[in-house]
Design a protein around this motif. Structure first.
Motif, PDB file in Angstrom:
ATOM      1  N   LEU A   8       6.275   5.340   8.225  1.00  0.00           N
ATOM      2  CA  LEU A   8       6.609   4.401   7.166  1.00  0.00           C
ATOM      3  C   LEU A   8       5.807   3.110   7.317  1.00  0.00           C
ATOM      4  O   LEU A   8       5.374   2.770   8.421  1.00  0.00           O
ATOM      5  CB  LEU A   8       8.107   4.088   7.204  1.00  0.00           C
ATOM      6  CG  LEU A   8       9.035   5.282   7.019  1.00  0.00           C
ATOM      7  CD1 LEU A   8      10.493   4.862   7.224  1.00  0.00           C
ATOM      8  CD2 LEU A   8       8.858   5.910   5.640  1.00  0.00           C
ATOM      9  N   ILE A   9       5.586   2.426   6.204  1.00  0.00           N
ATOM     10  CA  ILE A   9       4.927   1.129   6.245  1.00  0.00           C
ATOM     11  C   ILE A   9       5.969   0.097   6.646  1.00  0.00           C
ATOM     12  O   ILE A   9       7.035  -0.004   6.035  1.00  0.00           O
ATOM     13  CB  ILE A   9       4.312   0.780   4.882  1.00  0.00           C
ATOM     14  CG1 ILE A   9       3.202   1.783   4.538  1.00  0.00           C
ATOM     15  CG2 ILE A   9       3.763  -0.642   4.887  1.00  0.00           C
ATOM     16  CD1 ILE A   9       2.593   1.576   3.165  1.00  0.00           C
ATOM     17  N   ASN A  49       0.823  -1.218   0.000  1.00  0.00           N
ATOM     18  CA  ASN A  49       0.000   0.000   0.000  1.00  0.00           C
ATOM     19  C   ASN A  49       0.855   1.265   0.000  1.00  0.00           C
ATOM     20  O   ASN A  49       0.524   2.265   0.655  1.00  0.00           O
ATOM     21  CB  ASN A  49      -0.917   0.028   1.217  1.00  0.00           C
ATOM     22  CG  ASN A  49      -1.994  -1.037   1.178  1.00  0.00           C
ATOM     23  OD1 ASN A  49      -2.592  -1.343   2.178  1.00  0.00           O
ATOM     24  ND2 ASN A  49      -2.249  -1.614   0.009  1.00  0.00           N
ATOM     25  N   GLY A  50       1.953   1.230  -0.702  1.00  0.00           N
ATOM     26  CA  GLY A  50       2.834   2.384  -0.747  1.00  0.00           C
ATOM     27  C   GLY A  50       3.892   2.197  -1.817  1.00  0.00           C
ATOM     28  O   GLY A  50       3.865   1.247  -2.606  1.00  0.00           O
ATOM     29  N   GLU A 101      25.513   4.118   2.982  1.00  0.00           N
ATOM     30  CA  GLU A 101      24.678   3.038   3.488  1.00  0.00           C
ATOM     31  C   GLU A 101      23.512   2.762   2.544  1.00  0.00           C
ATOM     32  O   GLU A 101      22.942   3.665   1.944  1.00  0.00           O
ATOM     33  CB  GLU A 101      24.144   3.416   4.875  1.00  0.00           C
ATOM     34  CG  GLU A 101      23.440   2.297   5.598  1.00  0.00           C
ATOM     35  CD  GLU A 101      22.992   2.704   6.994  1.00  0.00           C
ATOM     36  OE1 GLU A 101      22.432   1.851   7.691  1.00  0.00           O
ATOM     37  OE2 GLU A 101      23.198   3.871   7.357  1.00  0.00           O
ATOM     38  N   SER A 102      23.138   1.501   2.411  1.00  0.00           N
ATOM     39  CA  SER A 102      21.979   1.117   1.605  1.00  0.00           C
ATOM     40  C   SER A 102      20.791   0.857   2.523  1.00  0.00           C
ATOM     41  O   SER A 102      20.947   0.271   3.595  1.00  0.00           O
ATOM     42  CB  SER A 102      22.284  -0.144   0.791  1.00  0.00           C
ATOM     43  OG  SER A 102      23.365   0.071  -0.076  1.00  0.00           O
ATOM     44  N   PHE A 103      19.602   1.289   2.101  1.00  0.00           N
ATOM     45  CA  PHE A 103      18.409   1.033   2.905  1.00  0.00           C
ATOM     46  C   PHE A 103      17.155   1.196   2.055  1.00  0.00           C
ATOM     47  O   PHE A 103      17.178   1.811   0.991  1.00  0.00           O
ATOM     48  CB  PHE A 103      18.344   1.946   4.134  1.00  0.00           C
ATOM     49  CG  PHE A 103      18.440   3.424   3.834  1.00  0.00           C
ATOM     50  CD1 PHE A 103      17.301   4.181   3.601  1.00  0.00           C
ATOM     51  CD2 PHE A 103      19.672   4.064   3.799  1.00  0.00           C
ATOM     52  CE1 PHE A 103      17.386   5.531   3.342  1.00  0.00           C
ATOM     53  CE2 PHE A 103      19.771   5.429   3.542  1.00  0.00           C
ATOM     54  CZ  PHE A 103      18.620   6.161   3.312  1.00  0.00           C
ATOM     55  N   ASP A 104      16.067   0.589   2.549  1.00  0.00           N
ATOM     56  CA  ASP A 104      14.751   0.668   1.914  1.00  0.00           C
ATOM     57  C   ASP A 104      13.777   1.358   2.847  1.00  0.00           C
ATOM     58  O   ASP A 104      13.836   1.172   4.065  1.00  0.00           O
ATOM     59  CB  ASP A 104      14.198  -0.732   1.614  1.00  0.00           C
ATOM     60  CG  ASP A 104      14.988  -1.465   0.537  1.00  0.00           C
ATOM     61  OD1 ASP A 104      15.923  -0.865  -0.026  1.00  0.00           O
ATOM     62  OD2 ASP A 104      14.666  -2.633   0.263  1.00  0.00           O
ATOM     63  N   VAL A 105      12.841   2.132   2.270  1.00  0.00           N
ATOM     64  CA  VAL A 105      11.706   2.652   3.029  1.00  0.00           C
ATOM     65  C   VAL A 105      10.461   2.502   2.162  1.00  0.00           C
ATOM     66  O   VAL A 105      10.544   2.564   0.928  1.00  0.00           O
ATOM     67  CB  VAL A 105      11.876   4.138   3.441  1.00  0.00           C
ATOM     68  CG1 VAL A 105      13.067   4.299   4.374  1.00  0.00           C
ATOM     69  CG2 VAL A 105      12.042   5.040   2.226  1.00  0.00           C
ATOM     70  N   ILE A 106       9.318   2.275   2.805  1.00  0.00           N
ATOM     71  CA  ILE A 106       8.047   2.168   2.076  1.00  0.00           C
ATOM     72  C   ILE A 106       7.171   3.343   2.494  1.00  0.00           C
ATOM     73  O   ILE A 106       6.730   3.435   3.640  1.00  0.00           O
ATOM     74  CB  ILE A 106       7.337   0.842   2.362  1.00  0.00           C
ATOM     75  CG1 ILE A 106       8.276  -0.341   2.089  1.00  0.00           C
ATOM     76  CG2 ILE A 106       6.086   0.715   1.486  1.00  0.00           C
ATOM     77  CD1 ILE A 106       7.698  -1.691   2.488  1.00  0.00           C
ATOM     78  N   LEU A 107       6.927   4.256   1.559  1.00  0.00           N
ATOM     79  CA  LEU A 107       6.131   5.446   1.827  1.00  0.00           C
ATOM     80  C   LEU A 107       4.650   5.160   1.588  1.00  0.00           C
ATOM     81  O   LEU A 107       4.286   4.652   0.521  1.00  0.00           O
ATOM     82  CB  LEU A 107       6.549   6.595   0.913  1.00  0.00           C
ATOM     83  CG  LEU A 107       7.982   7.113   0.999  1.00  0.00           C
ATOM     84  CD1 LEU A 107       8.165   8.251   0.000  1.00  0.00           C
ATOM     85  CD2 LEU A 107       8.288   7.588   2.403  1.00  0.00           C
ATOM     86  N   PRO A 108       3.764   5.483   2.539  1.00  0.00           N
ATOM     87  CA  PRO A 108       2.324   5.329   2.306  1.00  0.00           C
ATOM     88  C   PRO A 108       1.869   6.182   1.127  1.00  0.00           C
ATOM     89  O   PRO A 108       2.459   7.233   0.836  1.00  0.00           O
ATOM     90  CB  PRO A 108       1.705   5.821   3.618  1.00  0.00           C
ATOM     91  CG  PRO A 108       2.793   5.730   4.630  1.00  0.00           C
ATOM     92  CD  PRO A 108       4.066   5.989   3.886  1.00  0.00           C
TER      93      PRO A 108
END
Length: 364
Positions: free
Chosen positions: A235-236, A155-156, A189-196
Motif C-alpha cells: 500500500l502507499i 499515485n494511487g 471498523e472504518s479505514f482507508d487504504v491507498i492502492l498503487p
C-alpha cells in the motif's frame, strides 16, 4: 514435481500470473514464475516485490513440489503446444521437462527456495465485495490518479470503508473522480487504504463479472482473493488529502448532455488540438453546446451538439483528454455538467453514485 494440466486453463492462468513479473530487476528469480504443485492444484505466481499475483488451476499431480521457470518462455511454449494437455516434470539441477504430444522442452529454472514467499496475512481486517462492483469502481476512477512521483500519496486510488459504504477516489490535482457503493458485508471498523496504480490496473484486468472476493487489509499491504486468483500489493503510505473540500457544494448552471454524443464530438474536435494548444471551448446556449478547438499549427474545428439547457450563454474551456476520460467508463445515457463560471471547477454527475470534478483552463 510432476503434473499434467490442460492447455487452455494453463494459458489463462499464465496470462493472469505473469502480470507482476519483474521486468527490470537485478534479482534473477523475479524474472521467473513460481510453479507449486500440491493438493490437486497448481499455483503459478509472479512478483516484483511490490505486487504479487498467484493464479490457481486444477491438475493431475503425480508428485508434489515446486520450481521456478522463465516467464518469457513458458507462455510461448504453452500457446504453441500441439496437444490439449501438457506434462511438467522437474528433473535434476532445476531442469524441468515440458512435453506436449511429440514436442519436448527442457527448461533450466531456479530453485523455488530463492523465490520471495507470500507474507502471512496477520492482523488483517477483512470484508467481502462483489468482483464486478470492485472492478467497475476502480475502472471509473483509476485513470484520474497522479503520475507525479513528488506527490506519492496521489499515485494511487483511495479505498475508504466507512459506515457500510465503500468509496473509491483518485485525483491528480487537475481532476478528481469519485464513486461510492453500499457494502453487502458488515464492516464495523472504518479505514482507508491507498492502492498503487499498478495494482488497480491488475485488479481491473483480472477480476470477473460474477462472484465475490475476499479483501484483507494489513498495515502495509492488501490481499484480494477469489477461488482461483490472489493479488497482493503493498500500500502507499501517507494520509490522503481531504477530497471533499474540492467538490463544489452548488452550481449556478446544470446542463444535461447525451453521453456518447458528447464524447464522440469531443474526440473529433480535439483532433485539431496540439501540445501548445490542448484546449477545447464549450459555448453553451439555449439547448445547444458549440465545441471548438483552435491551433495555429494545426487549424480549427467546430461541432454543435444538442443539450438540455435554458440558461444564459456561457463559455468554459477544458483539457479534452481530461473531459473525455470519465465518459469512456460510464454507462448512463446522459450526464449532467454543473458549472458556475468560466474559472470555477466543473462537475460531471450521472444517475449513478459517481461524480467527476475537473478544473477549467484559462480562456485567452
Amino acid at each position: 514435481m510432476k503434473f499434467t494440466v490442460g492447455k487452455d486453463p494453463l494459458m489463462s492462468a499464465l496470462q493472469k500470473a505473469s502480470a507482476a513479473v519483474g521486468i527490470r530487476t537485478s534479482i534473477s528469480v523475479l524474472s521467473n514464475l513460481l510453479f507449486t504443485a500440491e493438493g490437486g492444484k497448481v499455483h503459478i505466481m509472479s512478483t516484483d516485490l511490490d505486487l504479487s499475483v498467484r493464479a490457481t488451476i486444477p491438475a493431475t499431480i503425480e508428485r508434489e513440489g515446486a520450481t521456478t521457470l522463465p516467464a518469457k518462455i513458458v507462455p510461448s511454449i504453452v500457446r504453441d503446444a500441439p496437444s490439449a494437455e501438457l506434462n511438467f516434470e522437474r528433473l535434476e539441477n532445476e531442469t524441468t521437462s515440458i512435453s506436449a504430444g511429440s514436442a519436448v522442452f527442457m527448461l533450466r529454472g531456479i530453485s523455488a527456495d530463492d523465490f520471495p514467499p507470500f507474507p502471512s496475512a496477520v492482523e488483517a481486517r477483512a470484508l467481502t465485495v462483489d468482483q464486478k462492483v470492485l472492478k467497475t469502481m476502480l475502472q471509473r476512477v483509476g485513470y484520474a490518479a497522479s503520475t507525479d512521483e513528488s506527490r506519492r500519496v496521489l499515485n494511487g486510488t483511495l479505498l475508504r470503508i466507512k459506515e457500510g459504504r465503500l468509496t473509491a477516489v483518485a485525483t491528480d490535482g487537475r481532476r478528481l473522480a469519485l464513486v461510492e457503493q453500499d457494502l453487502e458485508s458488515v464492516v464495523e471498523e472504518s479505514f482507508d487504504v491507498i492502492l498503487p496504480t499498478k495494482a488497480v490496473n491488475e485488479l481491473v484486468r483480472s477480476l470477473g463479472d460474477e462472484g465475490t472476493m475476499w479483501v484483507r487489509v494489513m498495515p502495509s499491504q492488501a490481499i484480494f482473493e477469489t477461488d482461483n486468483l490472489q493479488i497482493r500489493t503493498k500500500l502507499i503510505e501517507g494520509v490522503y488529502p481531504n477530497f471533499a473540500q474540492v467538490i463544489p457544494s452548488q452550481a449556478a448552471m446544470r446542463i444535461t448532455i447525451e453521453r456518447e454524443l458528447f464524447m464522440n464530438a469531443l474526440r473529433r474536435v480535439s483532433l485539431l488540438t496540439s501540445e501548445k494548444s490542448n484546449t477545447v471551448r464549450l459555448n453553451f446556449g439555449k439547448n445547444r453546446v458549440e465545441i471548438t478547438a483552435s491551433s495555429v499549427d494545426v487549424g480549427d474545428a467546430r461541432e454543435t451538439v444538442p443539450v438540455k439547457y435554458e440558461g444564459d450563454e456561457i463559455t468554459i474551456a477544458f483539457n479534452p483528454t481530461l473531459l473525455i476520460d470519465p465518459l469512456k467508463y460510464l454507462v448512463s445515457d446522459e450526464v449532467t455538467l454543473e458549472i458556475s463560471n468560466p474559472t470555477s471547477p466543473g462537475v460531471i454527475r450521472t444517475d449513478e453514485p459517481f461524480l467527476y470534478v475537473i478544473m477549467p483552463l484559462m480562456i485567452s
